[in-house]
Write an enzyme that holds these catalytic residues in place. Structure first.
Site, mmCIF file in Angstrom:
data_model
loop_
_atom_site.group_PDB
_atom_site.id
_atom_site.type_symbol
_atom_site.label_atom_id
_atom_site.label_comp_id
_atom_site.label_asym_id
_atom_site.label_seq_id
_atom_site.Cartn_x
_atom_site.Cartn_y
_atom_site.Cartn_z
ATOM 1 N N ALA A 134 -98.684 53.009 61.156
ATOM 2 C CA ALA A 134 -98.466 51.588 61.433
ATOM 3 C C ALA A 134 -97.888 50.908 60.207
ATOM 4 O O ALA A 134 -98.605 50.618 59.249
ATOM 5 C CB ALA A 134 -99.778 50.906 61.843
ATOM 6 N N SER A 136 -94.111 48.589 59.957
ATOM 7 C CA SER A 136 -93.567 47.372 60.559
ATOM 8 C C SER A 136 -94.228 47.086 61.898
ATOM 9 O O SER A 136 -94.388 45.928 62.303
ATOM 10 C CB SER A 136 -92.047 47.517 60.744
ATOM 11 O OG SER A 136 -91.402 47.641 59.495
ATOM 12 N N GLU A 369 -92.888 44.486 52.738
ATOM 13 C CA GLU A 369 -93.166 43.165 53.340
ATOM 14 C C GLU A 369 -92.140 42.811 54.403
ATOM 15 O O GLU A 369 -91.679 41.682 54.511
ATOM 16 C CB GLU A 369 -93.269 42.081 52.265
ATOM 17 C CG GLU A 369 -94.472 42.288 51.351
ATOM 18 C CD GLU A 369 -94.996 41.008 50.737
ATOM 19 O OE1 GLU A 369 -94.930 39.944 51.398
ATOM 20 O OE2 GLU A 369 -95.491 41.063 49.596
#
Length: 387
Positions: A134, A136, A369
């Site tokens: 897991a 994006s 991010e």
């Protein structure tokens, strides 16, 4: 060279940027190569950043912060990233992923326990979202948490977690599936203090870049923490994290802008001093055009993240603008690192060279991010072309 400071900054903001820039050049830069070579985060540098108030920049004065905003944080991160992206990401993650979730979603007891040291830079915290399956697709989270006699019992694994294993790391906030509603996973966020039985911080990664940044995989095997360690409302963890991530994209864009500018400054200086075929490299048009494109990228990236930060600080919607800023700035950093390395030639291929480190460091700016593809998806949704 044109001033690094945008024309829209106030005198106070310019003073902050100048102060951090001087700190970066006199304290951070001299240790950057050795820290990168040994994969070591300097806790002395982190402590000095805390003393300067950098970890408290966007937080209210009543909790020990500097009373600033996200633009102020971005200015500090940009100035640090010019010379050392590992130090810059330590600050970015310490604020955006460590302290900000507690400030935004914590109850009074959680804020009172954790925020004073986080805001002062005496402590760091991580945010455990990414897992082996897991990234994006955070909705694919497999880590689970169930209630048992007043405790959360957590099982799962996390990876690529920044600031999770430093000597001053106090906790990691982890995302975990705490139930299912209407066929969809309910994802919550839970504070897991370092040293909790069953919570293992595995050895740090041997990374391509950001090698002085503290990054570890985590294992949670029957970890028990009190029920009151739930951060925010049960089932709202994923939604809350997305709001934190939008802000984090502004900070990452600022970091990328600093990296792009560092590459530009070094490339200009080298081109002026390097003699090829009897004249300075900077006199050759192909080098001039390369440097001009590098300058344009820095300018555009800075405008983009400043705009997103101003929107955020004014309380206006900014998710699309944050995605644009991260997209533009991340690509600017990678492109400028490649071009600067080319200007330097063989010298740029050495790890002692700052542009060589930027070349390795900058790729993650198109991944971490939120990948470039995720930013494009966010922008496309804002255009109304994605369901």
């Amino acid at each position: 060279m044109t001033s690094a400071f945008s024309a829209d900054l106030t005198d106070e903001e310019r003073e902050l940027a100048g102060m951090v820039r001087e700190f970066a050049e006199t304290v951070v830069a001299p240790q950057a190569y050795e820290a990168d070579r040994t994969h070591t985060l300097s806790m002395d540098v982190v402590a000095q950043m805390g003393e300067l108030g950098l970890f408290g920049l966007p937080f209210p004065e009543e909790i020990g912060g500097q009373g600033g905003d996200y633009l102020a944080l971005g200015l500090a991160i940009e100035a640090l990233a010019r010379v050392d992206q590992s130090i810059a990401i330590t600050l970015e993650a310490g604020v955006s992923l460590g302290a900000m979730p507690i400030h935004r979603f914590g109850d009074a007891a959680q804020k009172g326990r954790w925020l004073p040291d986080l805001v002062a830079g005496r402590a760091l915290a991580g945010f455990g979202l990414t897992e082996p399956e897991a990234g994006s697709d955070a909705g694919a989270t497999r880590t689970t948490a169930r209630l048992d006699e007043g405790d959360w019992v957590i099982d799962g694994a996390k990876q690529f977690i920044t600031n999770s294993g430093t000597p001053i790391t106090r906790f990691v906030t982890v995302t975990a599936v705490t139930g299912v509603m209407d066929g969809r996973k309910q994802i919550s966020t839970i504070i897991v203090p370092n040293g909790t039985p069953g919570f293992s911080v595995e050895p740090g990664y041997d990374k391509v870049g950001w090698r002085a940044s503290d990054t570890h995989p985590l294992v949670l095997d029957g970890v028990r923490v009190p029920q009151e360690n739930l951060l925010g409302v049960e089932g709202a963890g994923f939604r809350n994290f997305l709001s934190i991530l939008d802000e984090g994209r502004i900070a990452i864009a600022a970091l990328a802008t600093g990296a792009a500018e560092g590459c530009l400054e070094d490339a200009v200086a080298y081109a002026k001093s390097r003699t090829v075929f009897g004249s300075a490299l900077s006199t050759r048009q192909n080098a001039q055009f390369t440097l001009a494109r590098m300058r344009a990228r820095v300018h555009t990236a800075r405008l983009a993240w400043h705009h997103a930060a101003r929107l955020r600080d004014a309380g206006r919607p900014f998710a699309e603008e944050a995605a644009i800023a991260k997209l533009i700035a991340g690509e600017a950093a990678m492109d400028n690192a490649r071009d600067a390395t080319q200007i330097f030639g063989g010298n740029g291929f050495m790890n002692e060279s700052a542009v060589g480190r930027h070349y390795r460091d900058s790729k993650i700016l198109e991944i971490g991010e939120g990948t470039t593809e995720v930013q494009l998806l966010v922008i496309a949704r804002a255009l109304g072309v994605v369901a």
